[in-house]
Structures are given as structure tokens and as C-alpha cells.
Design an enzyme around this catalytic site. Sequence first.
Site, PDB file in Angstrom:
ATOM      1  CE  LYS A  46       6.133  -5.415   1.194  1.00 52.82           C
ATOM      2  NZ  LYS A  46       5.879  -6.664   1.925  1.00 52.82           N
ATOM      3  CB  THR A 103       1.398  -6.539   0.595  1.00 59.12           C
ATOM      4  OG1 THR A 103       2.686  -7.041   0.234  1.00 59.12           O
ATOM      5  CG2 THR A 103       1.398  -6.256   2.084  1.00 59.12           C
TER       6      THR A 103
END
Length: 232
Positions: A46, A103
Site C-alpha cells: 500500500k 494511505t
Amino acid sequence: AVPSGAIMASKDASIADACASLFHCAALRVYTTTDVVGVEIGGALKNVYAVAAGTIEGMGLGTNAAAFLVTRACAEMNVLAVAMGARAHTMAGLAGIGDLMLTCLGGASRNKAVGARIGKGESLADILESRKRTLEGVAEGVATAPAAEKLARRCGVEAPITEAVASVLDGRVQVRQAMLTLMQRPRKEDFSAAPHIAEEQRRQRLMAGPLGIPARAWAGLAIAEGALLAVG
């Protein structure tokens, strides 16, 4: 307190449950899983995709492009996770799409911040040098991207977004060229099914015995042979 959630992973379900109970409260729901590999892959990749999301923001390409990236990134990291032995459904939870959305779309991501500056035309060297003089912290995606690119190749997995991020970070291509290359890839069927297809193929391989014959078939042959021997 702001409500949130987390995932606790351990190969031993009882250990995961015991650890989760230490943090679970009215403000934080903690779920458990035994898919340690899936959680590890999601937590690492991520950061790579957040760099890409930041680049999109820095270039002013808007929410639609960012949402497209996040959706495609979730499928990409899922295929790689499954190739590493993870379960496909893990990426549909907090360790996958949950952490990825936070994120890539949130405002406090260090990796996204680096990507945004790249999107605005700054060099990676200048960005990293300036961050050393502040408390902005390390952008893990910068180091993870080339490692993830190598891992995908070793596993025989297509990871075009990861490759694009790695190639921009190491100076192989410019941002706009990397984006153009991604958008001009051959058109395929809906990519969301890819991780589940890969998981089923892995299951079939695990079930197969010698010469590719399913284990159940070998068991049947063994029983039949034993019966013949008994009769003989």
C-alpha cells in the site's frame, strides 16, 4: 475518540484472538485472521501505491483517476499476495482495501506526500534530502517499490503499477510516460476476478498428485490396487 478498526494476524488463531482482546474497545474494533502473508503483503505494498496516488494528486488529475488507481492497485497486490500463499479474500478487508484507501486517499500519508511532490515536478533526490532535515519521516514506499517489482517478477505476476512506480523512482522513465504506458496496456476482461482465479489455480495445483493427477484419484487407485491384491 475517533472510531476505527484494525486487523490482528497470527498463524495461531488463539494467539491472534488473545492479542486482539488487548486492544479491542469501544473506539477500536480489532478483527483477527490467520493469513499472516496477506496482511504483510498488504501492509507493504500500500505504501508503493500511495506514492502513485500522491503523484496523481500532484499532477492535478482529480478524484476519478485516484479512485481508478486504488481499485486497480487492490487487485494487483491481491494477485501478488495470492502468489505468495495468501488468501484472496484478505485484501477485501482492513489489511487490503481498508489500509490502501487510508494511505492513498488520506492527508497524513508520508508516501503520498512524496508522490505529490514528484507529480509537481520535483526530483526524488531533492525530496528525500529535504525530508531528512524535517520530522516528516521515512517514506517506506520508495524502498519497497524496487523490492516489490523484483518479487512480482520472481513470482511470475504482472504488476504494472508497481513497475511504473519503481521505474519513475529510479529515473528509468518520466511520470507522464509511465502513466501513458499504463493507460495504453492491452485491454482485458475485468481484473477484479484475477486474484480469485489465481487462488483457485493454486488450490488445484496443491490438490494434484504425481503426473498432475488429483490426489483423490491416486487414493482411489491405491484402494483399488489394495482390493485386487486382497482378492489375489
